[in-house]
Design an enzyme around this catalytic site. Sequence first.
Site, short mmCIF file in Angstrom:
data_model
loop_
_atom_site.label_atom_id
_atom_site.label_comp_id
_atom_site.label_asym_id
_atom_site.label_seq_id
_atom_site.Cartn_x
_atom_site.Cartn_y
_atom_site.Cartn_z
N GLU A 4 0.84 -1.20 0.00
CA GLU A 4 0.00 0.00 0.00
C GLU A 4 0.88 1.26 0.00
O GLU A 4 1.97 1.26 0.57
CB GLU A 4 -0.87 -0.04 1.25
N LYS A 9 -9.30 2.49 -2.30
CA LYS A 9 -9.59 1.87 -1.01
C LYS A 9 -10.96 2.32 -0.48
O LYS A 9 -11.23 3.52 -0.35
CB LYS A 9 -8.49 2.25 -0.02
N CYS A 61 -5.28 -3.21 2.78
CA CYS A 61 -5.02 -3.07 4.21
C CYS A 61 -6.28 -3.21 5.08
O CYS A 61 -6.76 -4.31 5.29
CB CYS A 61 -4.30 -1.74 4.46
#
Length: 258
Positions: free
Chosen positions: A42, A112, A149
């Site tokens: 990330e 995300k 994540c």
Amino acid sequence: MTTWNRLRISLVQHASGLEPDDNRSLLAELTPSDSDLVVFPEVFARDFGKPGSDLSPYAESTDGPFGTELSRVAGERGATVVAGMLETSGDPGGRPFNTLLVRGGAEAAYRKIHLYDSFGYKESDALLAGAIEPVVVDVAGVPTGLMTCYDLRFPELARRLVEKGAELIVLPAAWVAGPRKVDHWRTLVRARAIENTVFIAAAAQSAPRYCGHSMVVDPLGDVLAEAGDGDEIISATIDRAVLEEARRTNPSLVNRRM
């Protein structure tokens, strides 16, 4: 998507720094030449910096310097390469997207969905959440879902990806270090693989700020490769026959009632 047999995956576990030029140069240095799919962590283009930092000066378009170099390296290696970046969003407040960029043998972008407003952090102050649109891309014939994540803590996203056909989920992360965090990471990566009978390739940033422990896990929860907490590149070959056997042995996707 064509039927696949095997896919060679490499996970690049490396801490990104605060200088975008330095991080961009690492793409060519660290991308192996013998893999079908290479996954960086990330925000590899530029680390988050101190909590609460303004990230807008480091945002780029997907065809900016980072995306251009990612495409070049992927083409040179003959692979699909995935890496995280900060993407300009058009947000009135200037907040970028936290974006995964896929280049090379496949092209896609995933912004995300779940921002890290947890464990004392408030990622939504500095970043804009992406639309609730699960992304599945064809990587050398393998239907591949994308997560980032904190998304790992939301099993419904992994299930949506599998419902869209994903047989592999790629998960770049910068999993912040702290009490119980490695245990949470390892438990959740394996849980998402087991409950969805899917491969997971999770590439993390390294210690000391982050946890490391990048992992490739198969659909029955067996760990095919795992890094320690430092900078490291790990590789594993995934086999579709293992996925098919797992789904025969544990047909939980078929047996769902909700």
